[in-house]
Design a protein around this motif. Structure first.
Motif, short mmCIF file in Angstrom:
data_model
loop_
_atom_site.label_atom_id
_atom_site.label_comp_id
_atom_site.label_asym_id
_atom_site.label_seq_id
_atom_site.Cartn_x
_atom_site.Cartn_y
_atom_site.Cartn_z
N ALA A 101 0.81 -1.21 0.00
CA ALA A 101 0.00 0.00 0.00
C ALA A 101 0.85 1.27 0.00
O ALA A 101 0.35 2.34 0.24
CB ALA A 101 -0.91 0.00 1.24
N ARG A 102 2.13 1.14 -0.30
CA ARG A 102 2.99 2.31 -0.29
C ARG A 102 2.50 3.34 -1.30
O ARG A 102 1.93 3.01 -2.33
CB ARG A 102 4.43 1.93 -0.59
N SER A 103 2.74 4.55 -0.99
CA SER A 103 2.24 5.65 -1.82
C SER A 103 2.85 5.61 -3.21
O SER A 103 4.03 5.31 -3.38
CB SER A 103 2.56 6.99 -1.15
N LEU A 104 2.00 5.89 -4.20
CA LEU A 104 2.49 5.94 -5.58
C LEU A 104 3.00 7.32 -5.95
O LEU A 104 3.47 7.52 -7.07
CB LEU A 104 1.38 5.52 -6.55
N GLU A 105 2.90 8.26 -5.04
CA GLU A 105 3.41 9.59 -5.32
C GLU A 105 4.93 9.59 -5.25
O GLU A 105 5.54 8.95 -4.39
CB GLU A 105 2.83 10.61 -4.33
#
Length: 450
Positions: free
Chosen positions: A26-30
């Protein structure tokens, strides 16, 4: 009781493993393209989905394959993208449709995919135009990250569709998307006595020669509005300032007293700075919109060349020999204060300041050859960002302040390469046969399409 305790520990362990896996996926895709550390996104393109009726059109099938290829080639140039191959997907890299409900995200989760790009060609109504729907999904949540539809799908416009989608996707992930809407002007060598100005997309498309004149065309620079490319022209009898006009597709030349014209650079207001030698060593002058001398920006007994400006036009970096060897200096134009910013090395040249005015890239001669360095104007720290082999020279910041183009002979002949403000593995830009040097970034005209 003992068995119950063991069962409890086992359940707890399984929950911890699940939580750790969920957190990792779920790590940020930003992506913070300006920060020192960059996480990589695992991205995959599913095979194009073509409606049964549309499959009857060979042109649609060919267009779908071509668009998929163009998008893949574009994404290859993003250093924070790790492109996953379709063979890694258990059950095949296919989706039933373009909506989240029609996609089996589990098989992509098992392959550690973070971002899924889909391409759907729906049925075309009678007398209607072909249409493509491009989407990007966050695999762990199934959330739609980006959705775009395009109907300008002629073979000539297909590359523009790929560019606009990739630009929108990059902007969604990083906040900046100029890379795919930009172009590079550069110098290509025809023979020892002839060099011309060419342009090419940073992804290697649309290679085009702009000038075909005797003599040497050098140091191109794009106007902020994308209309003009200025360059230094060295002819048999005299030097001149060359001006290529996008509207007329013609070149005019302007002469100046002193017969020495070096390294023009546009300011944000479309005025020009250039080094001229009116009677001694070159000084840096400001030209007005009619390319006439307006005022002096830098005047010194030494050689002062290679101006470069931030997006405000208030900061200018340049090269000066006033300390005996060429070094990079920074001038705050409102106050007139000049500061030497390179303290290491004896030969520092070709500075380019980032649009935000915080970073300067330049070339330095080292015992191993010329290398590109980046100087942080906020912290005063510098970092080497290229490491050869051969010589790495003439860096230029892209309009997003992230990508850096430079010339290198690491492959034997000088070519144009791309890296970033942080360094990383350079990508070569396809410029055809012949030596390619002195890259300069500009923006291409906007293209219609949703």
């Amino acid at each position: 009781m003992h068995n119950m305790k063991r069962s409890y520990i086992l359940i707890l362990f399984v929950c911890m493993v699940f939580a750790m896996t969920a957190n990792a996926n779920a790590r940020s895709l930003e992506i913070d393209i300006y920060g020192p550390g960059q996480n990589k996104i695992n991205l995959i393109q599913s095979k194009p989905v073509i409606a049964p009726a549309a499959q009857k059109s060979p042109q649609t099938v060919e267009s779908a394959a071509e668009l998929s290829k163009l998008i893949h080639n574009n994404l290859y140039y993003l250093p924070f993208m790790n492109l996953i191959k379709g063979k890694n997907i258990l059950g095949g890299n296919i989706v039933a449709g373009g909506t989240g409900k029609s996609i089996d995200f589990k098989k992509y989760q098992l392959a550690n995919v973070d971002l899924l790009v889909t391409e759907v060609w729906p049925e075309v109504p009678n007398n209607g135009r072909p249409r493509v729907e491009l989407r990007a999904f966050e695999v762990f949540t199934g959330k739609l990250v980006l959705g775009k539809a395009y109907s300008e799908l002629t073979p000539e416009n297909m590359p523009n569709v790929a560019d606009r989608f990739c630009s929108a996707l990059m902007k969604k992930l990083t906040g900046r998307g100029e890379f795919f809407l930009s172009t590079l002007a550069f110098v290509k060598k025809a023979n020892p006595k002839k060099k011309d100005i060419w342009t090419v997309r940073p992804t290697g498309r649309d290679l085009n020669r702009l000038t075909n004149m005797s003599g040497l065309a050098m140091s191109p620079t794009w106007s902020p509005d994308g209309r003009y490319i200025l360059f230094s022209h060295i002819g048999k009898r005299y030097h001149s300032l060359g001006i290529w006009d996008r509207l007329t597709q013609r070149v005019q030349k302007v002469k100046f007293p002193g017969n020495t014209i070096i390294g023009p650079a546009f300011l944000p207001d479309n005025k020009v700075a250039v080094s001229l030698a009116a009677g001694g060593n070159p000084d840096i002058y400001l030209l007005n919109h009619k390319f006439k001398r307006e005022k002096t920006l830098v005047q010194n007994w030494a050689i002062d060349v290679s101006p470069s400006f931030d997006e405000t036009g208030k900061k200018m970096v340049f090269v000066s020999s006033r300390r005996g060897n060429p070094h990079i200096f920074l001038k705050d134009l409102p106050s007139g204060k000049e500061t030497r910013i390179t303290r290491n090395g004896k030969y520092n040249t070709s500075p380019s300041i980032s649009p935000d005015g915080e970073l300067v890239v330049f070339a330095r001669r080292t015992p191993q050859g010329h290398r590109i360095f980046a100087m942080d104007l906020v912290t005063g720290k510098e970092k080497q960002i290229t490491f050869g082999p051969g010589n790495d020279e003439m860096p230029a910041f892209g309009p997003d302040g992230f990508f850096v183009a430079f010339s290198s002979n690491r492959s034997g002949e000088y070519k144009i390469y791309l890296t970033t403000r942080h360094g990383g593995t350079p990508r070569m830009v396809k410029t055809g046969s012949g030596e390619a040097t002195l890259p300069s970034w500009g923006m291409v005209p906007a293209v219609s399409g949703r």
